[in-house]
Design a protein around this motif. Structure first.
Motif, PDB file in Angstrom:
ATOM      1  N   LYS A  54      -5.677   3.407  -2.570  1.00 16.39           N
ATOM      2  CA  LYS A  54      -5.192   4.285  -1.502  1.00 16.39           C
ATOM      3  C   LYS A  54      -4.917   3.487  -0.225  1.00 16.39           C
ATOM      4  O   LYS A  54      -3.881   3.671   0.424  1.00 16.39           O
ATOM      5  CB  LYS A  54      -6.209   5.394  -1.227  1.00 16.39           C
ATOM      6  N   GLU A  55      -5.826   2.590   0.133  1.00 15.86           N
ATOM      7  CA  GLU A  55      -5.648   1.798   1.349  1.00 15.86           C
ATOM      8  C   GLU A  55      -4.439   0.869   1.249  1.00 15.86           C
ATOM      9  O   GLU A  55      -3.713   0.678   2.222  1.00 15.86           O
ATOM     10  CB  GLU A  55      -6.919   1.005   1.656  1.00 15.86           C
ATOM     11  N   LYS A  56      -4.219   0.308   0.069  1.00 16.32           N
ATOM     12  CA  LYS A  56      -3.052  -0.571  -0.113  1.00 16.32           C
ATOM     13  C   LYS A  56      -1.758   0.231   0.005  1.00 16.32           C
ATOM     14  O   LYS A  56      -0.786  -0.230   0.613  1.00 16.32           O
ATOM     15  CB  LYS A  56      -3.110  -1.287  -1.461  1.00 16.32           C
ATOM     16  N   ILE A  57      -1.745   1.420  -0.573  1.00 17.14           N
ATOM     17  CA  ILE A  57      -0.550   2.271  -0.478  1.00 17.14           C
ATOM     18  C   ILE A  57      -0.266   2.601   0.987  1.00 17.14           C
ATOM     19  O   ILE A  57       0.878   2.504   1.447  1.00 17.14           O
ATOM     20  CB  ILE A  57      -0.718   3.562  -1.310  1.00 17.14           C
ATOM     21  N   ILE A  58      -1.296   2.970   1.737  1.00 13.58           N
ATOM     22  CA  ILE A  58      -1.116   3.297   3.154  1.00 13.58           C
ATOM     23  C   ILE A  58      -0.636   2.075   3.929  1.00 13.58           C
ATOM     24  O   ILE A  58       0.302   2.168   4.732  1.00 13.58           O
ATOM     25  CB  ILE A  58      -2.427   3.850   3.759  1.00 13.58           C
ATOM     26  N   LYS A  59      -1.248   0.929   3.675  1.00 14.04           N
ATOM     27  CA  LYS A  59      -0.878  -0.300   4.403  1.00 14.04           C
ATOM     28  C   LYS A  59       0.581  -0.675   4.156  1.00 14.04           C
ATOM     29  O   LYS A  59       1.336  -0.925   5.094  1.00 14.04           O
ATOM     30  CB  LYS A  59      -1.811  -1.445   3.992  1.00 14.04           C
ATOM     31  N   GLU A  60       0.959  -0.740   2.901  1.00 14.76           N
ATOM     32  CA  GLU A  60       2.329  -1.152   2.561  1.00 14.76           C
ATOM     33  C   GLU A  60       3.353  -0.105   3.000  1.00 14.76           C
ATOM     34  O   GLU A  60       4.441  -0.436   3.481  1.00 14.76           O
ATOM     35  CB  GLU A  60       2.454  -1.433   1.062  1.00 14.76           C
ATOM     36  N   SER A  61       3.010   1.167   2.852  1.00 15.24           N
ATOM     37  CA  SER A  61       3.913   2.234   3.278  1.00 15.24           C
ATOM     38  C   SER A  61       4.102   2.225   4.788  1.00 15.24           C
ATOM     39  O   SER A  61       5.198   2.479   5.286  1.00 15.24           O
ATOM     40  CB  SER A  61       3.373   3.600   2.843  1.00 15.24           C
ATOM     41  N   SER A  62       3.017   1.943   5.516  1.00 19.54           N
ATOM     42  CA  SER A  62       3.097   1.889   6.978  1.00 19.54           C
ATOM     43  C   SER A  62       4.139   0.877   7.425  1.00 19.54           C
ATOM     44  O   SER A  62       4.953   1.146   8.315  1.00 19.54           O
ATOM     45  CB  SER A  62       1.729   1.519   7.570  1.00 19.54           C
ATOM     46  N   ILE A  63       4.120  -0.295   6.804  1.00 26.49           N
ATOM     47  CA  ILE A  63       5.093  -1.340   7.150  1.00 26.49           C
ATOM     48  C   ILE A  63       6.513  -0.856   6.867  1.00 26.49           C
ATOM     49  O   ILE A  63       7.414  -1.013   7.689  1.00 26.49           O
ATOM     50  CB  ILE A  63       4.789  -2.646   6.378  1.00 26.49           C
ATOM     51  N   LEU A  64       6.692  -0.236   5.702  1.00 27.76           N
ATOM     52  CA  LEU A  64       8.028   0.266   5.339  1.00 27.76           C
ATOM     53  C   LEU A  64       8.492   1.359   6.304  1.00 27.76           C
ATOM     54  O   LEU A  64       9.612   1.315   6.803  1.00 27.76           O
ATOM     55  CB  LEU A  64       8.010   0.814   3.909  1.00 27.76           C
ATOM     56  N   PHE A  65       7.633   2.325   6.559  1.00 25.53           N
ATOM     57  CA  PHE A  65       8.011   3.432   7.443  1.00 25.53           C
ATOM     58  C   PHE A  65       8.320   2.930   8.852  1.00 25.53           C
ATOM     59  O   PHE A  65       9.241   3.421   9.499  1.00 25.53           O
ATOM     60  CB  PHE A  65       6.889   4.476   7.515  1.00 25.53           C
ATOM     61  N   ASN A  66       7.555   1.948   9.305  1.00 21.28           N
ATOM     62  CA  ASN A  66       7.702   1.479  10.678  1.00 21.28           C
ATOM     63  C   ASN A  66       8.851   0.493  10.849  1.00 21.28           C
ATOM     64  O   ASN A  66       9.302   0.258  11.963  1.00 21.28           O
ATOM     65  CB  ASN A  66       6.389   0.858  11.163  1.00 21.28           C
ATOM     66  N   THR A  67       9.328  -0.074   9.755  1.00 24.26           N
ATOM     67  CA  THR A  67      10.459  -1.011   9.841  1.00 24.26           C
ATOM     68  C   THR A  67      11.767  -0.377   9.356  1.00 24.26           C
ATOM     69  O   THR A  67      12.803  -0.526  10.001  1.00 24.26           O
ATOM     70  CB  THR A  67      10.182  -2.296   9.017  1.00 24.26           C
ATOM     71  N   LYS A  68      11.720   0.330   8.228  1.00 22.20           N
ATOM     72  CA  LYS A  68      12.934   0.942   7.664  1.00 22.20           C
ATOM     73  C   LYS A  68      13.179   2.350   8.175  1.00 22.20           C
ATOM     74  O   LYS A  68      14.308   2.828   8.166  1.00 22.20           O
ATOM     75  CB  LYS A  68      12.818   1.018   6.134  1.00 22.20           C
ATOM     76  N   GLY A  69      12.097   3.016   8.545  1.00 24.34           N
ATOM     77  CA  GLY A  69      12.192   4.425   8.919  1.00 24.34           C
ATOM     78  C   GLY A  69      11.577   5.292   7.847  1.00 24.34           C
ATOM     79  O   GLY A  69      11.547   4.930   6.665  1.00 24.34           O
ATOM     80  N   TYR A  70      11.085   6.439   8.255  1.00 23.41           N
ATOM     81  CA  TYR A  70      10.441   7.363   7.321  1.00 23.41           C
ATOM     82  C   TYR A  70      11.463   7.997   6.382  1.00 23.41           C
ATOM     83  O   TYR A  70      11.225   8.126   5.183  1.00 23.41           O
ATOM     84  CB  TYR A  70       9.697   8.462   8.094  1.00 23.41           C
TER      85      TYR A  70
END
Length: 197
Positions: free
Chosen positions: A8-24
């Motif tokens: 769960k923590e890895k999913i949140i970490k990696e998703s955070s980078i994607l959302f914050n760089t590519k957009g939600y």
């Protein structure tokens, strides 16, 4: 750490980078599976849907920012240095961000400005937290005779936060720290000359 918690923590970490760089909106579930190495099933085991993951990712980024910022503010022993600590934090954030993609609050505000998304509400809470932190510094500074008692703390906090966030946006657009440095230097001078006793 148990494996489900790690996942769960890895999913949140990696998703955070994607959302914050590519957009939600433009980050797809396939982007998330590629970044994490987990299947869609593994992701949906931990998150009901992408919206829930987006919310948890934003909350995680916001907690990182507030925790780091609060530690920097608490280290200082007077109002001026506490305000300067906020400026230092955001100046450094441009050159050495600990969350890729810039300020998550600003990114959410821009991406969801014309929607009724729950993420917009989260961004609003984030800005309110920053504003309230500045108001608290000003209020305490007045109590300790460090700040001009005539200063309107809410007006100052709005100008302070808006100036910082606006300069972050401009620096990100221009791929340099010139804009935030100019704004930060102006705010430092204003604080020293106009509001500190």
């Amino acid at each position: 750490m148990r494996k489900p918690q790690y996942t769960k923590e890895k999913i949140i970490k990696e998703s955070s980078i994607l959302f914050n760089t590519k957009g939600y909106k433009t980050t797809s579930l396939s982007d998330i599976t590629n970044a994490t190495g987990f299947t869609k099933g593994a992701i949906y085991k931990h998150f009901e849907n992408k919206d829930v993951l987006e919310m948890e990712a934003f909350e995680n980024m916001f907690k990182q920012i507030t925790k780091t910022l609060l530690l920097k503010i608490k280290k200082e022993n007077n109002s001026k240095n506490k305000l300067f600590a906020i400026l230092d934090f955001f100046e450094t954030y441009i050159t050495h961000p600990f969350i890729k993609g810039g300020c998550p609050i600003l990114n959410v505000a821009i991406e969801f400005d014309n929607t009724n998304s729950p993420l917009k509400d989260k961004g609003r809470i984030g800005i309110k937290y920053l504003k309230d932190s500045v108001i608290k510094i000003i209020t305490n500074g007045k109590k300790h005779n460090q700040i001009d008692p005539n200063l309107n703390e809410e007006n100052f906090a709005i100008l302070f936060i808006a100036s910082i966030e606006g300069s972050i946006m401009m620096s990100n657009l221009n791929n340099n720290s010139k804009d935030i440095n100019i704004v930060s230097n102006f705010l430092r001078k204003y604080i020293e000359e106009k509001i500190i006793l």
